[in-house]
Design a protein around this motif. Structure first.
Motif: not given
Ligand SMILES: Cc1ncc(COP(=O)(O)O)c(C=O)c1O
Length: 446
Positions: A131, A158, A264
């Motif tokens: 993500g 986040y 998410q």
């Molecule tokens: C909205 C959002 N963006 C980005 C991320 C980051 O994803 P990753 O943990 O796969 O890097 C998350 C992870 O929880 C998330 O909830």
């Protein structure tokens, strides 16, 4: 015994030992000696199998899964189509690198995302691994397209743990503390948080945010506004209706790239294929991951062709981005969502959970707010009858649920939100069972 011979996971909560059991305790000792301390775990229980709405641990305990490995196993942790597709792909080839000798699975995933994401304009997609990587690339693409530097994010946001996404993430502990300096040109604006902003309507909350952006950044310097349509780690904060459409309209007017971080919320989680769909918001770019591939690591940026095509050839990519196994899994997960009507199932789960949690709220003044959509639901816990966050109660409820074999997660800037993200393959019986456990734990928590 081959994998195909494994009997299905029994869909019942079953405790055959204390949690953690002896095997989990032994593994945890090895973990402490071998794994970096910074990599924490929510439950000290090691998984052996998972499927439907159950995680089976190494001691044979069957836990109700209300977390989906943080919103990942939306189609289930061993969805038959995903298992079969990955098995077929792994026997064909595991990797060539799409940037060296491409393969059709990557193209098919891009076509599927171009078809399914909001808006019927011409689109392009690029695939990545996580993500955070998708969000970083969305920012790179927006900067290449606009020739501008600044990025606006929101309170409680986040976006990940890489250097740029740490700068974009709001909460210091545990995500940022001691890890600076952070990437520059990231600016934070107030979000719409109905439970904590006096119930500002969406238009007013957007005007407040846009006024601040205008004064502190200036549209002419701004490459992108990046927002989670429902904030995840920040506390499952759903903005008031009208907030997202107003931001998107302002971005369009000022040539700012509007990026939806649906890492998410995407892939049926919220009872729509994408959370932006609920208000008909069409982002310029959308970042997806988590639920995209039934548990395999894959992420994507999808968006308007003229924006996506702005970076020079070779400017986007990565060794593993769009790995063939992950692409096969994604195609199977998407097929599962469509064939099994999982968008509708997410709505049913939302109705069941919200009804039960609201009835709990009516009886217990410590349940300050119940919110969410589809299978992304949360309760915000407060000191009785106030809006003062109660992280201690939240932690003790989560621990009590864990000890009874129910996997729940906490979140929120103030650490006072219990969040529920069940796989859409869970049964109503397991959902009720999990909520019964929670209700009992709340009843006995002082
Ligand atoms: C909205 C959002 N963006 C980005 C991320 C980051 O994803 P990753 O943990 O796969 O890097 C998350 C992870 O929880 C998330 O909830």
């Amino acid at each position: 015994m081959t994998l195909t011979d494994l009997p299905p996971v029994t869909q019942r909560r079953l405790l055959v030992s204390d949690l953690p059991g002896p095997r989990s305790r032994a593994l945890m000792e090895r973990k402490v000696g071998a794994v970096a301390a910074g990599v924490g775990t929510t439950l000290p229980v090691f998984a052996a199998r998972a499927g439907g709405g159950i995680v089976v641990d190494v001691d044979g305990n069957h836990l109700v899964d209300l977390g989906s490995g943080i919103a990942v196993t939306t189609v289930g942790a061993s969805a038959p189509r995903v298992v079969e597709a990955v098995r077929e792909q792994v026997t064909a080839f595991t990797h060539t690198c799409f940037m060296v000798t491409p393969y059709d699975g990557y193209v098919a995933v891009a076509e599927a995302l171009n078809r399914l994401t909001p808006g019927d304009h011409e689109k392009r997609t690029a695939l990545f691994n996580s993500g955070a990587e998708a969000v970083e690339n969305a920012v790179k693409i927006a900067r290449a397209h606009t020739g501008r530097d600044a990025v606006v994010v929101f309170d409680h946001a986040y976006h990940g743990r890489t250097n740029l996404t740490m700068a974009m993430t709001a909460k210091n502990m545990p995500y940022k503390h001691g890890f600076g300096p952070f990437a520059p040109e990231v600016y934070r604006a107030p979000v719409s948080y109905p439970f904590r902003d006096g119930g500002l309507d969406g238009a007013t909350a957007a005007a407040r945010a846009l006024g601040q952006i205008d004064k502190q950044v200036g549209a002419a310097n701004l490459a992108a506004v990046v927002i989670e349509p429902i904030q995840g780690e920040g506390g499952f904060i759903e903005p008031a209706p009208g907030f997202l459409p107003a931001l998107a309209a302002w971005c369009r007017e000022h040539g700012v790239v509007f990026v939806a971080d649906e890492v998410q919320t995407g892939f049926a989680r919220t009872g729509d294929l994408f959370a932006c769909d609920r208000e008909g918001v069409v982002p310029d770019l959308i970042a997806t991951a988590k639920g995209i591939a039934g548990g395999l690591p894959l992420s994507a940026v999808t968006g308007r062709a003229e924006i996506m095509d702005a970076p020079h050839v070779g400017g986007l990519g990565g060794t593993y981005g769009g790995n063939p196994l992950a692409c096969a899994a994604a195609l199977a997960a998407i097929e599962t969502i469509e064939a099994e009507g999982l968008v509708g199932r997410a709505r049913e789960i939302g109705t069941l959970m919200l009804e039960r949690l609201r009835s709990l709220q009516a009886r217990d003044p410590r349940v300050g707010d119940v919110r969410g959509r589809g299978a992304m639901v949360a309760v915000e816990l407060v000191e009785a009858g106030s809006d003062v966050p109660d992280p201690h109660l939240t932690k003790s409820l989560a621990t009590a649920a864990h000890q009874q074999g129910v996997i729940v997660l906490t979140c929120g800037t103030y650490g006072n939100v219990l969040r529920f993200l069940p796989p859409l393959s869970i049964s109503d019986e397991l959902l009720h069972d999990g909520l019964d456990v929670l209700e009992t734990a709340l009843g006995s928590a002082s």
